[in-house]
Enzyme design. Structure first.
Site, mmCIF file in Angstrom:
data_model
loop_
_atom_site.group_PDB
_atom_site.id
_atom_site.type_symbol
_atom_site.label_atom_id
_atom_site.label_comp_id
_atom_site.label_asym_id
_atom_site.label_seq_id
_atom_site.Cartn_x
_atom_site.Cartn_y
_atom_site.Cartn_z
ATOM 1 N N SER A 147 -20.505 22.298 -3.101
ATOM 2 C CA SER A 147 -21.883 22.670 -3.398
ATOM 3 C C SER A 147 -22.332 22.085 -4.744
ATOM 4 C CB SER A 147 -22.012 24.196 -3.353
ATOM 5 O OG SER A 147 -23.352 24.606 -3.461
ATOM 6 N N ASP A 240 -27.432 24.558 6.678
ATOM 7 C CA ASP A 240 -27.337 24.453 5.230
ATOM 8 C C ASP A 240 -28.497 23.593 4.732
ATOM 9 O OD1 ASP A 240 -26.679 24.048 2.577
ATOM 10 O OD2 ASP A 240 -24.706 23.181 2.972
ATOM 11 N N HIS A 270 -23.558 27.228 4.835
ATOM 12 C CA HIS A 270 -23.097 26.907 3.489
ATOM 13 C C HIS A 270 -22.111 27.973 2.996
ATOM 14 C CE1 HIS A 270 -23.793 24.701 -0.331
ATOM 15 N NE2 HIS A 270 -23.463 25.852 -0.891
#
Length: 298
Positions: A147, A240, A270
């Site tokens: 991320s 996501d 995610h």
């Protein structure tokens, strides 16, 4: 959505990032609830890397490790630290056989860009300089992260190319945040997706940039030239907001002559790999570890 994951959706925190203190507490609670990783096959040491200010790192060194990855945790640049990342860093080390240098970079909004990148850069330089002491080959160093950590890893790869080193063998980018403009289809339409959605992404970028224009080191999707970067493994999740910018970045790397393995995971969202009992999560972890093992072994 994958049915094994769907059952866990209510357990993921729905709070945004407008209150960083609360968000950090909830993130830490979620990490603490995860099963403890098996660390019996490795040594774990905390170090302080010289910097401005100094940077804490935690090194996970499996027995027989020859390469290393400088690993950046996720959390929207706002949440996370060495302790919340412990379950993931240890698993990456165990699955890859590589030493993992987990970086405790300074969080936003108190420390906006380039604080996190500068901390990661100091950790990368230290890893290269201390390779002999760490028992690793200085030509087998990678960067990686999840991320926001994937964002920092991609920024590190760009900076290392532009500044002539340290030499990088590989970049491991898992569901990376790469584009502050948020113009892709997934960024515009994934409103209310589990764990991470458009509103959360917008807040994360606001905190990270601190009101300044984004540079390519802050938002790697803005880089005009991606040639000369190390080979990459890049993974994306179906539900996501970061999905399409990750796929676009992988395609641009390919167009620039950079070898890329791209894996789009259907039915996932995610951070859903935190659901360790799900078969798809187990495959995701195995692939991340395997990709790193292959890249650092040759």
């Amino acid at each position: 959505m994958d049915p094994e994951l769907e059952a866990f959706v209510p357990l993921f925190p729905r709070a945004g990032l407008d209150d960083p203190v609360t968000a950090r507490r909830r993130f830490a609670e979620l990490a603490a609830a995860l099963p403890a990783p098996d660390t019996s096959g490795m040594e774990i040491e905390d170090h302080t890397v010289p910097g401005d200010p100094d940077v804490p790192v935690r090194v996970y060194r499996p027995y027989g490790a020859r390469g290393a990855v400088v690993w950046l945790h996720g959390g929207g640049w706002v949440m996370g630290d060495l302790d919340t990342e412990h379950p993931w860093a240890a698993r990456i080390a165990a699955l890859s056989g590589a030493a993992v240098v987990s970086v405790g970079y300074r969080p936003a909004p108190e420390h906006p860009f380039p604080a996190a990148l500068d901390d990661a850069w100091a950790a990368l330089a230290w890893t290269a300089e201390q390779a002999a002491g760490l028992g690793i080959d200085p030509e087998r160093i990678a960067v990686g992260g999840h991320s926001s950590g994937g964002n920092i890893a991609a920024g590190l790869a760009l900076r290392a190319r532009d500044e002539g080193g340290p030499a990088l063998r590989f970049q491991l980018l898992n569901q990376p945040s790469l584009d502050d403009r948020q113009t892709s289809w997934s960024a515009r339409h994934f409103d209310g997706t589990p764990s991470f959605d458009r509103d959360k992404a917008t807040a994360a970028w606001r905190h990270y940039l601190g009101g300044r224009p984004a540079t390519p080191y802050a938002a790697p999707a803005r880089a005009e030239d991606l040639s000369g970067l190390p080979p990459a493994y890049l993974s994306t999740a179906e539900f996501d907001p970061n999905r399409d910018e990750g796929i676009a970045y992988a395609l641009r790397l390919l167009e620039a002559g950079v070898p890329v393995e791209l894996h789009q995971w259907p039915g996932t969202f995610h951070g859903s790999q935190a659901v360790l009992s799900a078969e798809v999560s187990q495959r995701q972890h195995a692939e991340l570890g395997g990709a790193l093992r292959r890249a650092l072994a040759g």
